[in-house]
Design an enzyme around this catalytic site. Structure first.
Site, PDB file in Angstrom:
ATOM      1  N   LYS A  99      55.022  43.503  80.113  1.00  0.00           N
ATOM      2  CA  LYS A  99      53.644  43.696  79.507  1.00  0.00           C
ATOM      3  C   LYS A  99      53.009  42.512  79.228  1.00  0.00           C
ATOM      4  O   LYS A  99      53.610  41.694  78.428  1.00  0.00           O
ATOM      5  CB  LYS A  99      53.734  44.551  78.206  1.00  0.00           C
TER       6      LYS A  99
ATOM      7  N   VAL B 150      51.389  48.140  87.530  1.00  0.00           N
ATOM      8  CA  VAL B 150      51.615  49.480  87.353  1.00  0.00           C
ATOM      9  C   VAL B 150      50.734  50.192  86.027  1.00  0.00           C
ATOM     10  O   VAL B 150      50.915  51.252  85.550  1.00  0.00           O
ATOM     11  CB  VAL B 150      52.969  49.912  86.883  1.00  0.00           C
ATOM     12  N   GLY B 151      49.767  49.301  85.547  1.00  0.00           N
ATOM     13  CA  GLY B 151      48.896  50.010  84.688  1.00  0.00           C
ATOM     14  C   GLY B 151      48.240  48.762  83.836  1.00  0.00           C
ATOM     15  O   GLY B 151      48.391  47.769  83.812  1.00  0.00           O
TER      16      GLY B 151
ATOM     17  N   GLY C 196      45.538  48.241  79.864  1.00  0.00           N
ATOM     18  CA  GLY C 196      45.158  48.641  78.696  1.00  0.00           C
ATOM     19  C   GLY C 196      44.379  47.805  77.737  1.00  0.00           C
ATOM     20  O   GLY C 196      44.360  46.699  78.247  1.00  0.00           O
ATOM     21  N   GLY C 197      44.323  47.799  76.526  1.00  0.00           N
ATOM     22  CA  GLY C 197      43.341  47.022  75.636  1.00  0.00           C
ATOM     23  C   GLY C 197      44.361  45.769  75.655  1.00  0.00           C
ATOM     24  O   GLY C 197      43.744  44.741  75.087  1.00  0.00           O
ATOM     25  N   TYR C 198      45.575  45.704  75.559  1.00  0.00           N
ATOM     26  CA  TYR C 198      46.478  44.546  75.520  1.00  0.00           C
ATOM     27  C   TYR C 198      46.541  43.717  76.545  1.00  0.00           C
ATOM     28  O   TYR C 198      46.389  42.432  76.435  1.00  0.00           O
ATOM     29  CB  TYR C 198      47.887  45.094  75.215  1.00  0.00           C
TER      30      TYR C 198
ATOM     31  N   VAL D  97      50.333  45.798  82.789  1.00  0.00           N
ATOM     32  CA  VAL D  97      51.926  45.997  82.831  1.00  0.00           C
ATOM     33  C   VAL D  97      52.037  45.767  84.322  1.00  0.00           C
ATOM     34  O   VAL D  97      51.679  46.654  85.239  1.00  0.00           O
ATOM     35  CB  VAL D  97      52.290  47.318  82.290  1.00  0.00           C
TER      36      VAL D  97
ATOM     37  N   ASP E 145      51.510  55.439  65.607  1.00  0.00           N
ATOM     38  CA  ASP E 145      50.832  55.868  66.746  1.00  0.00           C
ATOM     39  C   ASP E 145      51.708  56.759  67.652  1.00  0.00           C
ATOM     40  O   ASP E 145      51.782  56.656  68.635  1.00  0.00           O
ATOM     41  CB  ASP E 145      50.334  54.496  67.163  1.00  0.00           C
TER      42      ASP E 145
END
Length: 958
Positions: free
Chosen positions: A662, A640-641, A643-645, A648, A758
């Site tokens: 995650k 579902v997505g 990112g930099g980590y 997910v 953040d």
């Protein structure tokens, strides 16, 4: 492992190494020939194979050399024919090497695949060869700051893919070449080129009207400081993409085109120091105009134009000696961004009236040598510098007011990067102290801005923005840079802003050649883009660097046979060590497996995973096999997505509960930091407006966090229209209150208190009833007992939301979150990203805001989806609260508890019950019912190293 197997592997490894050294023989020969021509080459040139052994400045694709980039290497020699046999070469950058001299050979035409030819600040002289027009793929042509003579080659018009053309600061003469018939090219053929930089040459003759057309996409048109004559052609008004125009310091005459006001995107218009005459054209409608320079021309005597007060973005007006008459309207000084007004030696008369509401950015009004008879200051005390010397108001009355004397030159220092909450050291000779107070041999240079959209050099804001931008772009590990420093902003005689720049090395006291080359290339190729809300086109002049950490550079050919033998021996040893390591690792893995299964943190590495073993309260430990089952083997359907980590995944627990998993990328250092931070903090916080952590997994080299699944995406997705959920004013107020309550809980009720660090719209998630939940604690910091006032820490956050006080002092407080929340509130009412198309939302609201008008005069930037036709109740008070949150000083901002109370009052004004739960599920919304993608985990829902999301860091050509 048997000896026969080891021997076999050794032979195979040697064979692989021998066949891998496969740089194309012609390319290798060309590079070795250059070693006999150029001095001060990097030390590993001549050692082994150019491609396989990574010669500094050489990039290859397969066996072919495609890039030769050696800027700022103190090279000496000439550009010989050897380079031109590199037939696959795409990038050639030798910038900032003054020792590279001679002419540019016509053999450049052999490099048919060349995309970037960048020779900034070298020692070339003689004419630019016509062969330059035979490079069909050329996109960047930068030959500025050399000694080229002769005319501009008209063959450049053949370069249909050219994006950047910079021939400035040479000795080029002759006229501007334009096409003559269908077969004779000229610069007018360059309809796709965005940059014409020809300043500081000796170009003469009239400006051909044929040069411009409506098909062109120019944004920067720079012909300053040449010898151009004649009139400015009216065809210039056809190029409506223009942003910066400079024809100052020429000999232009005649009338200005009446259609100049068609150029509504122009920020900088420099026409000073010419012989222009006739009437001033009406520039009303140029609402983006920041700087207007018209001084020292011979325009017809005319009253102050009525369109002056319509230039809503104007910061600088320079009109000395332009025959202006009449009185300056008081409304002109109310322009919100006005900083500098210089109208010396005109025929202005009557009373100078400076009424209330004068721009709070105003620095100087210089009206020397006019006929002003009186000064009426109805606005009360003023802080700007006013000069009325040689006017009747001073000359005839004998007034002793300060405005009747020329003020002394202000010798106080201008902007300089301050130490980051540390005490600078006394460094050794050649070193300087970084903002982190570390002594190092910095890489220095001068930034020269050929256009800028402000004039107050004492304002910190533009330079802080630039410093922040530089720090983000040159961050480690993309560049070997620890920190940057800016000093001594000043204007030179050409009206260029000069700024000294220092970059400090990461984790050591000096740069190596690869690091300097990479940094210098980012500037020479214009990959680095400054903040375009303040700065226009720039040039960087890199200073010679004398402290390379590499071994001494070559001045002639090396003994390559010995080097190849040494490299081969080292490679064999490396292979043996790797094989031995694999064997040891497997044995160790068997021994540790039982311990790992019994203790999920048995292999926690304090160095790689950011500190001691996490201390948890209530979070469940999931096994890898469990999560693999819940996500159907981490299938793409459940992705579902990302990112930099990492990624997910959506998972389903045996009881049917949906979760979000995650999963960090393997070996992610940033993941180690986020993993420890989030599981420690979220395992101890419990609030309906904070996302719940259900568990974690730490085995098989995996780091996974398991959260409650939030079905309706992020607030950022809804504001942008990505989620398909429509947010009216009442729903936005409800979301703002929920988010504020979540942050207030972290600050005031969590134990220990937590600073999120953040806060932004992608980190506010919306559940099935659109209740807000604060998420993503990867950058969060707990406040210990010894840190009641602040935490001194490295600056992290997201560009646009970042607290400027925190950035300047490195002292993190709860008020840093309040600033970010204020930006979020402005995003809620405008539907705009904090930084959008180069405009900062806080600055834009401050500029437009007028409390005497309906909706504070913000209609043009408010999101129409909130229902402007119904005059949303409480909107003005909501904006007031947001602006209090983004005050420059943290002490002037409210606490989050106070923010919560104020939003509750605003909701009551709007007829809402702040304590009622949302009644409607998002499923009732039309677009959601149609199956809109409501995944909450987009690229921007993660914090990145340094705190800036990828979309904010991506720099598009301008």
């Amino acid at each position: 492992m048997g000896s026969a197997v080891w021997l076999f592997l050794l032979l195979v490894s040697i064979h692989i190494y021998i066949i891998a050294a496969a740089t194309n023989p012609d390319d290798a020969s060309a590079l070795r020939s250059l070693m006999g021509e150029w001095k001060n080459l990097p030390s590993n040139w001549g050692t082994g194979d150019p491609c396989d052994d990574n010669w500094v400045g050489i990039d290859c694709s397969g066996s072919r050399v495609i890039s030769l980039q050696l800027p700022n290497m103190k090279l000496e020699g000439r550009l010989t024919g050897d380079v031109f046999s590199l037939s696959e070469l795409q990038d050639l950058d030798l910038s900032y090497n003054e020792g590279i001299t001679g002419s540019l050979p016509s053999g450049i035409a052999n490099l048919k695949k060349l995309v970037n030819l960048i020779l900034v600040g070298c020692g070339f002289f003689g004419p630019i060869p016509d062969a330059i027009g035979s490079l069909p793929q050329l996109r960047v042509l930068s030959l500025n700051s050399n000694g080229f003579t002769g005319s501009i080659p008209r063959s450049i018009g053949n370069l249909s893919n050219l994006y950047w053309l910079d021939l400035a600061d040479n000795q080029l003469g002759g006229e501007i070449p334009v096409s003559d018939g269908p077969t004779t090219p000229g610069l007018d053929w360059l309809i796709n080129t965005k940059h014409f930089h020809f300043g500081k040459n000796q170009i003469s003759g009239p400006i051909p009207s044929k040069l411009f057309s409506s098909e062109m996409s120019l944004i920067h048109l720079l012909f300053e400081s040449n010898r151009l004559s004649g009139a400015l052609p009216s065809t210039l008004g056809l190029v409506n993409t223009l942003e910066v125009i400079r024809f100052d310091n020429n000999s232009l005459n005649g009338n200005l085109p009446l259609n100049l006001n068609n150029l509504t995107s122009v920020h900088d218009l420099f026409l000073s120091n010419n012989k222009l005459s006739g009437p001033l054209p009406n520039l009303a409608g140029m609402t983006n105009l920041n700087t207007l320079y018209l001084s020292n021309n011979s325009f017809n005597s005319t009253d102050i134009p009525s369109w002056f007060p319509t230039l809503s973005s104007l910061t600088t007006l320079m009109m000395e000696d332009t025959q202006l008459t009449g009185q300056i309207p008081a409304a002109f000084f109310v322009l919100p961004q006005l900083q500098t007004v210089v109208l010396k030696r005109n025929n202005l008369d009557g009373t100078l009236d400076i009424g209330p509401g004068v721009s709070n950015q105003l620095e100087i009004i210089d009206l020397q040598g006019n006929s002003i008879t009186d000064f009426n200051n109805t606005g009360g005390p003023y802080t700007f510098e006013l000069i009325l010397v040689d006017n009747p108001v001073c000359r005839e009355t004998g007034s002793s007011n300060t405005y009747c004397t020329i003020p002394p030159t202000d010798s106080s220092p201008l902007y300089s990067t301050a130490p980051m909450n540390c005490q600078p050291y006394s460094c050794s000779y050649g070193q300087s102290s970084s903002p982190m107070c570390r002594c190092a041999y910095s890489y220095t240079g001068t930034l020269q801005f050929r256009g800028l959209f402000f004039s107050d050099l004492r304002s910190k804001t533009p330079f802080v923005s630039l410093e922040q931008n530089l720090t983000q772009f040159f961050k480690f590990p993309e560049f070997p840079v620890d920190s940057v420093s800016l000093n001594n902003p000043r204007m030179d005689p050409y009206q260029y802003l000069l700024l000294d720049l220092e970059l400090f090395p990461y984790s050591q006291d000096r740069f190596n050649r690869t690091g300097i080359s990479k940094i210098a290339s980012a500037f020479s190729s214009q990959d680095y883009k400054p903040p375009d809300m303040y700065f226009g086109p720039y040039v960087f002049n890199g200073h010679p660097y004398d402290y390379f950490s590499d071994a001494p550079a070559h001045s002639s050919k090396s003994s390559t046979g010995i080097a190849i033998g040494a490299a081969a021996g080292a490679s064999v040893l490396f292979v043996l060590l790797v094989l031995a390591g694999i064997y040891a690792y497997r044995q160790r893995k068997r021994a540790d497996r039982a311990t790992l299964e019994s203790n999920p943190f048995a292999h926690w590495d304090p160095k790689k995973s950011s500190g001691s073993i996490p201390q948890l309260k209530g979070a469940r430990c999931f096994s890898f096999e469990e999560l693999k089952k819940y996500t159907h083997n981490f299938s793409d359907a459940n992705d579902v997505g990302s990112g930099g980590y990492g990624k997910v995944y959506r998972g389903t627990l045996p009881a049917g509960e949906l979760v979000a998993i995650k999963r960090a990328q393997q070996g992610s250092m940033q993941g180690g930091l986020e993993f420890k931070t989030e599981i420690e903090l979220l395992s101890r916080v419990h609030h309906k407006n904070v996302v719940s952590l259900l568990g974690f997994c730490f085995e098989r080299g995996e780091q996974m966090l398991i959260y409650e699944y939030i079905p309706n995406g992020s607030l950022g997705d809804s504001l942008s229209g990505k989620s398909g959920i429509r947010l009216d004013w009442n729903r936005r107020l409800k979301i703002a209150l929920g988010a504020a309550r979540g942050v207030a809980y972290l600050h005031e009720l969590a134990n220990p208190p937590i600073i999120h660090r953040d806060i932004k719209s992608p980190n506010i998630l919306l559940d099935e009833r659109l209740n807000a939940k604060v998420a993503d604690f990867g950058l969060s910091k707990p406040m210990g007992d010894s840190e009641k006032s602040h935490v001194s820490t490295q600056v992290k956050g997201t560009m646009g939301y970042l607290d400027p006080e925190y950035y300047m002092t490195q002292q993190l407080t709860e008020k840093s979150d309040v600033y970010s929340f204020g930006v979020l509130m402005l995003e809620i009412v405008t539907g705009r990203r904090p930084i959008e198309r180069g405009t900062y939302i806080v600055r834009e609201v401050r500029t437009l805001m007028d409390k005497s008008k309906s909706l504070y005069n913000l209609q043009q930037i408010l999101d129409r989806a909130i229902g402007l036709g119904t005059s949303p109740k409480g909107l003005e008070r909501f904006v007031d609260l947001a602006m209090r949150c983004v005050e420059e000083s943290g002490s002037a901002r409210p606490t989050m508890g106070e923010v919560v109370k104020e939003i509750e009052v605003i909701m009551q004004m709007a007829g809402m019950n702040p304590n009622a739960e949302s009644a409607a599920s998002s499923a009732t919304y039309e677009d959601a019912a149609k199956g809109a993608d409501l995944h909450p985990y987009s690229d921007e829902s993660f914090a990145y190293s340094g705190g800036f999301p990828l979309s904010a860091n991506k720099m598009e050509p301008q």
